[in-house]
Design a protein around this motif. Structure first.
Motif, PDB file in Angstrom:
ATOM      1  N   ASP A 153      39.416  29.995  49.300  1.00 58.88           N
ATOM      2  CA  ASP A 153      38.957  31.134  48.521  1.00 58.88           C
ATOM      3  C   ASP A 153      39.545  32.420  49.107  1.00 58.88           C
ATOM      4  O   ASP A 153      39.563  32.604  50.316  1.00 58.88           O
ATOM      5  N   LEU A 154      40.004  33.287  48.257  1.00 63.61           N
ATOM      6  CA  LEU A 154      40.523  34.569  48.700  1.00 63.61           C
ATOM      7  C   LEU A 154      39.368  35.515  48.999  1.00 63.61           C
ATOM      8  O   LEU A 154      38.372  35.531  48.284  1.00 63.61           O
ATOM      9  N   TYR A 166      33.136  28.939  43.418  1.00 63.13           N
ATOM     10  CA  TYR A 166      33.716  29.902  44.347  1.00 63.13           C
ATOM     11  C   TYR A 166      32.769  30.118  45.526  1.00 63.13           C
ATOM     12  O   TYR A 166      31.576  30.277  45.353  1.00 63.13           O
ATOM     13  N   HIS A 189      38.323  39.586  50.841  1.00 60.45           N
ATOM     14  CA  HIS A 189      38.797  40.915  51.215  1.00 60.45           C
ATOM     15  C   HIS A 189      37.689  41.596  52.007  1.00 60.45           C
ATOM     16  O   HIS A 189      36.541  41.654  51.554  1.00 60.45           O
TER      17      HIS A 189
END
Length: 89
Positions: free
Chosen positions: A1-2, A73, A4
């Motif tokens: 999973d990306l 997710y 940030h």
């Protein structure tokens, strides 16, 4: 999973949780004011004063659903962070 990283600056967000009847409320005053950072601040403010461990806020409510269906997710991300066998961090 990306993922940030987002800013964690309690001094900027404490006022968002001002309440006349409680230590703090669980909703931000301004919905346009960095809600994910505010959510992390809310968690931090509610930890026991003697808590010395590490903690992490993962805000995955938005990408967790698409067209009323769960996307999954965040599951692999959390399992990797917890170092569950078979999931790389």
């Amino acid at each position: 999973d990306l993922v940030h990283p987002v800013p964690y600056a309690p001094e900027f967000h404490r006022a968002e949780f001002a309440s006349k009847v409680a230590d703090c409320k669980n909703s931000v005053k301004d919905r346009g004011n960095a809600q994910v950072s505010c959510a992390g601040n809310f968690i931090g403010e509610n930890l026991h004063p003697d808590f010395e461990g590490a903690w992490l806020h993962i805000d995955c409510a938005g990408p967790a659903f698409h067209a009323d269906r769960a996307t999954g997710y965040g599951v692999a991300l959390v399992l990797g962070l917890l170092e569950v066998e078979g999931f790389a961090p």
